[in-house]
Design a protein around this motif. Structure first.
Motif, PDB file in Angstrom:
ATOM      1  N   PHE A 281      43.362  35.359  34.160  1.00  0.00           N
ATOM      2  CA  PHE A 281      42.425  34.438  34.911  1.00  0.00           C
ATOM      3  C   PHE A 281      41.028  34.948  35.120  1.00  0.00           C
ATOM      4  N   TRP A 282      41.209  36.285  35.470  1.00  0.00           N
ATOM      5  CA  TRP A 282      39.885  36.873  35.984  1.00  0.00           C
ATOM      6  C   TRP A 282      39.280  37.583  34.663  1.00  0.00           C
ATOM      7  N   SER A 283      39.852  37.864  33.632  1.00  0.00           N
ATOM      8  CA  SER A 283      39.463  38.593  32.478  1.00  0.00           C
ATOM      9  C   SER A 283      40.299  38.418  31.325  1.00  0.00           C
ATOM     10  N   ASN A 284      40.102  37.796  30.116  1.00  0.00           N
ATOM     11  CA  ASN A 284      40.720  37.918  29.079  1.00  0.00           C
ATOM     12  C   ASN A 284      41.209  39.046  28.142  1.00  0.00           C
ATOM     13  N   ASP A 285      40.402  40.095  28.524  1.00  0.00           N
ATOM     14  CA  ASP A 285      40.535  41.496  27.978  1.00  0.00           C
ATOM     15  C   ASP A 285      40.694  42.381  28.900  1.00  0.00           C
ATOM     16  N   GLY A 286      40.639  42.224  30.190  1.00  0.00           N
ATOM     17  CA  GLY A 286      40.571  43.316  31.083  1.00  0.00           C
ATOM     18  C   GLY A 286      39.427  43.916  31.254  1.00  0.00           C
ATOM     19  N   VAL A 287      38.268  43.560  30.815  1.00  0.00           N
ATOM     20  CA  VAL A 287      36.955  44.278  30.854  1.00  0.00           C
ATOM     21  C   VAL A 287      35.828  43.125  31.402  1.00  0.00           C
ATOM     22  N   HIS A 288      35.751  42.373  30.472  1.00  0.00           N
ATOM     23  CA  HIS A 288      34.838  40.835  30.601  1.00  0.00           C
ATOM     24  C   HIS A 288      35.202  39.989  31.568  1.00  0.00           C
ATOM     25  N   PRO A 289      34.469  39.703  32.647  1.00  0.00           N
ATOM     26  CA  PRO A 289      34.927  38.671  33.448  1.00  0.00           C
ATOM     27  C   PRO A 289      34.770  37.288  32.889  1.00  0.00           C
ATOM     28  N   SER A 290      35.885  36.471  33.562  1.00  0.00           N
ATOM     29  CA  SER A 290      35.842  35.070  33.213  1.00  0.00           C
ATOM     30  C   SER A 290      34.671  34.559  33.902  1.00  0.00           C
ATOM     31  N   GLN A 291      34.542  33.349  34.098  1.00  0.00           N
ATOM     32  CA  GLN A 291      33.288  32.660  34.905  1.00  0.00           C
ATOM     33  C   GLN A 291      33.791  32.779  36.278  1.00  0.00           C
ATOM     34  N   ALA A 292      35.023  32.569  36.556  1.00  0.00           N
ATOM     35  CA  ALA A 292      35.643  32.926  37.933  1.00  0.00           C
ATOM     36  C   ALA A 292      35.323  34.626  38.392  1.00  0.00           C
ATOM     37  N   GLY A 293      35.607  35.440  37.221  1.00  0.00           N
ATOM     38  CA  GLY A 293      35.424  36.920  37.700  1.00  0.00           C
ATOM     39  C   GLY A 293      34.068  37.064  37.769  1.00  0.00           C
ATOM     40  N   HIS A 294      33.151  36.583  36.915  1.00  0.00           N
ATOM     41  CA  HIS A 294      31.619  36.596  37.455  1.00  0.00           C
ATOM     42  C   HIS A 294      31.213  36.175  38.849  1.00  0.00           C
ATOM     43  N   ALA A 295      31.850  35.007  39.193  1.00  0.00           N
ATOM     44  CA  ALA A 295      31.574  34.590  40.509  1.00  0.00           C
ATOM     45  C   ALA A 295      31.979  35.391  41.364  1.00  0.00           C
ATOM     46  N   LEU A 296      33.181  36.005  41.277  1.00  0.00           N
ATOM     47  CA  LEU A 296      33.652  36.908  42.404  1.00  0.00           C
ATOM     48  C   LEU A 296      32.896  38.184  42.636  1.00  0.00           C
ATOM     49  N   ILE A 297      32.209  38.614  41.615  1.00  0.00           N
ATOM     50  CA  ILE A 297      31.394  39.938  41.766  1.00  0.00           C
ATOM     51  C   ILE A 297      30.271  39.107  42.255  1.00  0.00           C
ATOM     52  N   ALA A 298      29.465  38.190  41.956  1.00  0.00           N
ATOM     53  CA  ALA A 298      28.509  37.647  42.630  1.00  0.00           C
ATOM     54  C   ALA A 298      28.474  37.385  44.183  1.00  0.00           C
ATOM     55  N   GLN A 299      29.647  36.821  44.431  1.00  0.00           N
ATOM     56  CA  GLN A 299      29.999  36.360  45.890  1.00  0.00           C
ATOM     57  C   GLN A 299      29.901  37.880  46.659  1.00  0.00           C
ATOM     58  N   MET A 300      30.658  38.551  46.307  1.00  0.00           N
ATOM     59  CA  MET A 300      30.544  40.043  46.855  1.00  0.00           C
ATOM     60  C   MET A 300      29.230  40.597  47.032  1.00  0.00           C
ATOM     61  N   TRP A 301      28.719  40.760  45.893  1.00  0.00           N
ATOM     62  CA  TRP A 301      27.177  41.111  45.830  1.00  0.00           C
ATOM     63  C   TRP A 301      26.286  40.174  46.968  1.00  0.00           C
ATOM     64  N   LEU A 302      26.420  38.864  46.918  1.00  0.00           N
ATOM     65  CA  LEU A 302      25.499  38.086  48.194  1.00  0.00           C
ATOM     66  C   LEU A 302      25.989  38.670  49.518  1.00  0.00           C
ATOM     67  N   LYS A 303      27.105  38.670  49.743  1.00  0.00           N
ATOM     68  CA  LYS A 303      27.594  39.266  51.031  1.00  0.00           C
ATOM     69  C   LYS A 303      27.259  40.661  51.508  1.00  0.00           C
ATOM     70  N   THR A 304      27.154  41.275  50.343  1.00  0.00           N
ATOM     71  CA  THR A 304      26.558  42.911  50.806  1.00  0.00           C
ATOM     72  C   THR A 304      25.196  42.833  51.163  1.00  0.00           C
ATOM     73  N   MET A 305      24.351  41.863  50.581  1.00  0.00           N
ATOM     74  CA  MET A 305      22.836  41.857  50.599  1.00  0.00           C
ATOM     75  C   MET A 305      22.682  40.899  51.969  1.00  0.00           C
ATOM     76  N   GLY A 306      23.726  40.500  52.458  1.00  0.00           N
ATOM     77  CA  GLY A 306      23.369  39.749  53.662  1.00  0.00           C
ATOM     78  C   GLY A 306      23.127  38.184  53.560  1.00  0.00           C
ATOM     79  N   VAL A 307      23.243  37.599  52.109  1.00  0.00           N
ATOM     80  CA  VAL A 307      22.870  36.442  51.716  1.00  0.00           C
ATOM     81  C   VAL A 307      23.927  35.510  52.103  1.00  0.00           C
ATOM     82  N   LEU A 308      25.192  35.792  51.927  1.00  0.00           N
ATOM     83  CA  LEU A 308      26.354  34.711  52.499  1.00  0.00           C
ATOM     84  C   LEU A 308      26.998  35.329  53.792  1.00  0.00           C
TER      85      LEU A 308
END
Length: 210
Positions: free
Chosen positions: A183-210
């Motif tokens: 669900f998160w990556s169809n090859d274990g390396v490249h994220p699905s859209q949900a996988g990219h969103a997961l990274i983005a969400q944590m990145w934004l939290k780390t920066m105090g945005v969310l």
């Protein structure tokens, strides 16, 4: 946590295909279809008055050596306020598909060099995203022996350079307790859209945005 990005700053995303995410290399404004684009879209929607700019210079297939070779042009000359780096999976992958391994020590030395260049040449802050691999397909599981030491290198460098840190490998491990790895990556390396969103969400939290 307060917002860390200030008005008028420039955020540079650097890395491999995970960061590249299909961007046009002929269009400097194209952020691709991955986490960099999601981050920029959310930040710009929440804080349009900040007039923050985002640039993506990720290139598919890159290793830390590739970053080092193009660092002057694709980082230092751009004079970013923030440098966000996600690199390392190809330094692992080439061991298994090309018999071209990169030792953890070599990975660390080159990575430290590009971070040192930032500190010595720019008044920029650093965000390090740890490389990751998901246990799908089955053969990806054996990559752990190579990637885990490199993940630890990135964690240590984040401390050494007082960088912000996005624990991508841990994020996906947690995500895999809720949905299957495919669900998160169809090859274990490249994220699905949900996988990219997961990274983005944590990145934004780390920066105090969310």
């Amino acid at each position: 946590m307060s917002l860390l990005i200030n008005e008028g700053e420039l955020v540079l995303f650097q890395g491999d295909s995970i960061t590249d995410a299909g961007r046009s290399h002929d269009n400097n404004d194209d952020l691709g279809l991955g986490y960099a684009n999601i981050i920029a879209a959310w930040f710009s929607a929440l804080y349009p008055e900040k007039k923050v700019s985002f640039i993506n210079r990720g290139i598919g297939g890159n290793t830390v050596e590739h970053l080092q070779a193009r660092w002057k042009t694709d980082c230092l000359e751009l004079k970013p306020s923030w440098v966000s780096i996600l690199i390392g999976i190809n330094d692992c992958w080439r061991r298994y598909d090309s018999n071209n391994p990169t030792s953890a020590d070599k990975f660390e030395n080159i990575y430290r060099d590009i971070l040192t260049q930032i500190k010595e040449n720019l008044n920029a802050k650093i965000i390090l995203c740890e490389p990751f691999v998901l246990p799908y397909p089955e053969e990806r599981k054996k990559w752990r022996e190579d990637l885990d030491p490199k993940i630890q290198v990135v964690r240590n460098l984040a401390m050494e350079f007082n960088a912000l840190f996005v624990p991508c490998d841990g994020l996906f491990a947690q995500g895999c307790t809720k949905r299957d790895p495919a669900f998160w990556s169809n090859d274990g390396v490249h994220p699905s859209q949900a996988g990219h969103a997961l990274i983005a969400q944590m990145w934004l939290k780390t920066m105090g945005v969310l």
